[in-house]
Design an enzyme around this catalytic site. Sequence first.
Site, PDB file in Angstrom:
ATOM      1  N   LYS A 178    -130.389  21.784 -98.143  1.00  0.00           N
ATOM      2  CA  LYS A 178    -130.131  23.205 -97.863  1.00  0.00           C
ATOM      3  C   LYS A 178    -131.405  23.953 -97.430  1.00  0.00           C
ATOM      4  CE  LYS A 178    -126.027  22.182 -99.581  1.00  0.00           C
ATOM      5  NZ  LYS A 178    -124.737  22.154 -98.958  1.00  0.00           N
TER       6      LYS A 178
HETATM    7  C1  LIG Z   1    -123.587  21.899-100.229  1.00  0.00           C
HETATM    8  C2  LIG Z   1    -122.361  22.695-100.317  1.00  0.00           C
HETATM    9  C3  LIG Z   1    -121.750  22.972-101.556  1.00  0.00           C
HETATM   10  C4  LIG Z   1    -122.154  22.308-102.826  1.00  0.00           C
HETATM   11  O1  LIG Z   1    -123.389  22.653-103.308  1.00  0.00           O
HETATM   12  P1  LIG Z   1    -123.914  21.893-104.634  1.00  0.00           P
HETATM   13  O2  LIG Z   1    -125.156  22.653-104.979  1.00  0.00           O
HETATM   14  O3  LIG Z   1    -124.172  20.479-104.236  1.00  0.00           O
HETATM   15  O4  LIG Z   1    -122.862  22.023-105.656  1.00  0.00           O
HETATM   16  C5  LIG Z   1    -120.688  23.846-101.577  1.00  0.00           C
HETATM   17  N1  LIG Z   1    -120.209  24.397-100.454  1.00  0.00           N
HETATM   18  C6  LIG Z   1    -120.749  24.133 -99.247  1.00  0.00           C
HETATM   19  C7  LIG Z   1    -120.170  24.809 -98.034  1.00  0.00           C
HETATM   20  C8  LIG Z   1    -121.825  23.257 -99.131  1.00  0.00           C
HETATM   21  O5  LIG Z   1    -122.331  22.967 -97.926  1.00  0.00           O
END
Ligand SMILES: *Cc1c(COP(=O)(O)O)cnc(C)c1O
Length: 384
Positions: A178
């Site tokens: 991210k």
């Molecule tokens: C990465 C992602 C998540 C999950 O995030 P985590 O921190 O791994 O729980 C949820 N929604 C979207 C759209 C994502 O890209």
Amino acid sequence: MQVPLTRPYITKVEEEAVMEVLRSGWLAPGPANDKFEHMFANYLGVSHAVTLNSCASALFAALFASNIRGEVLIPSFTWCATANAVVAAGATPVWVDIEPENYGMDPKDIEAKITPQTEAIIVVHYAGHMCEIDTIAQIAARHGLLLIEDSAETLGGTLHGRQAGSFGIGCFSFFATKNITTGEGGMLTTNDPQLARTVRTMARHGVSPFSTESQSAQPPWHREACMLGYNFRMPGILAALGLAQFSRLEEMNTLRRHWATLLNQGLSVRPDLLKIPTEKVRYKHVYQMYVIEIKKTDWRDKLVFQLRAQGVEASVHFFPPVHLQAYYQKHAFSGHDSLPVTLEKASSVISLPLCPQMEEQDVDMIVKATLSNLDKFAQEECKK
Ligand SMILES: *Cc1c(COP(=O)(O)O)cnc(C)c1O
């Protein structure tokens, strides 16, 4: 040469911050969490931010703490965590289609799918570009629906200068891919002080960190669950890592935008075959992913395979769309028969490598490999 899809960008700043917590002897959530939350809330322009262990936990906490048990409108063009949170909270997902430009939920389809049972909308800000949040926030307000923003892919993206995650309840992810990362981690943001308190309590086993009158009559070791609790805490080490990453967010997002501009320039020579990402006016794109579309969808998979074989780690986000994944097909939640744009995009999108610390030679390799494969496919098609 290999160009990975993405890599975390860790520097001495992060190393030092983590070491400081390790040396402090205090590994539980602590001062780094408080500071991270404070700076994050300030940046977004909201009153509360709560560090958690993932975005999935934040989404679940938002629904659970708000007592949402009815229908929740969500896109199918997302990571499955969005839908999993709804089911885990005991609510029912209703699939909504997306608009074709930036892959956000389609406000018209939201209106069409609202029923007397609808209680909430979870929008997804896909790949670094916000959805049509101003229109959707108006719809939510008009129908009295809770608005949750799955902003896992968009930290720093704005509309009219207003931050993603500041319109409703913001849910952020600090997973390794991210805009900023703590390996695993998340944040929930809100302007509702009561919601923030409830989330802080449920995230630490249901034991309130706030002293109430009845509690202050008890000895200091007396601690009891006042609601059903979970353990969603972010460790202090990760909060320190997140804080260090967060201090470099603008720098990293500027680099993401720089590389995306160069990729756009290189790939814009084939508008007949490719759609490059667009940044709508008044929006700021922060390119958590660099996603193109291939117009001949039957070329999509072979292009991704070819690029990978040539060292360019392309991928697809997301296939299959969530409503077609095994668990969700079994349950056949409503709305699944009317998602034409979702189906079209799921078979045409390609994620190409992008991260802040990539280099010009990576961009060259990605562009050359993509264009030459397309030329080859076109020639093969002619010979047929
Ligand atoms: C990465 C992602 C998540 C999950 O995030 P985590 O921190 O791994 O729980 C949820 N929604 C979207 C759209 C994502 O890209």
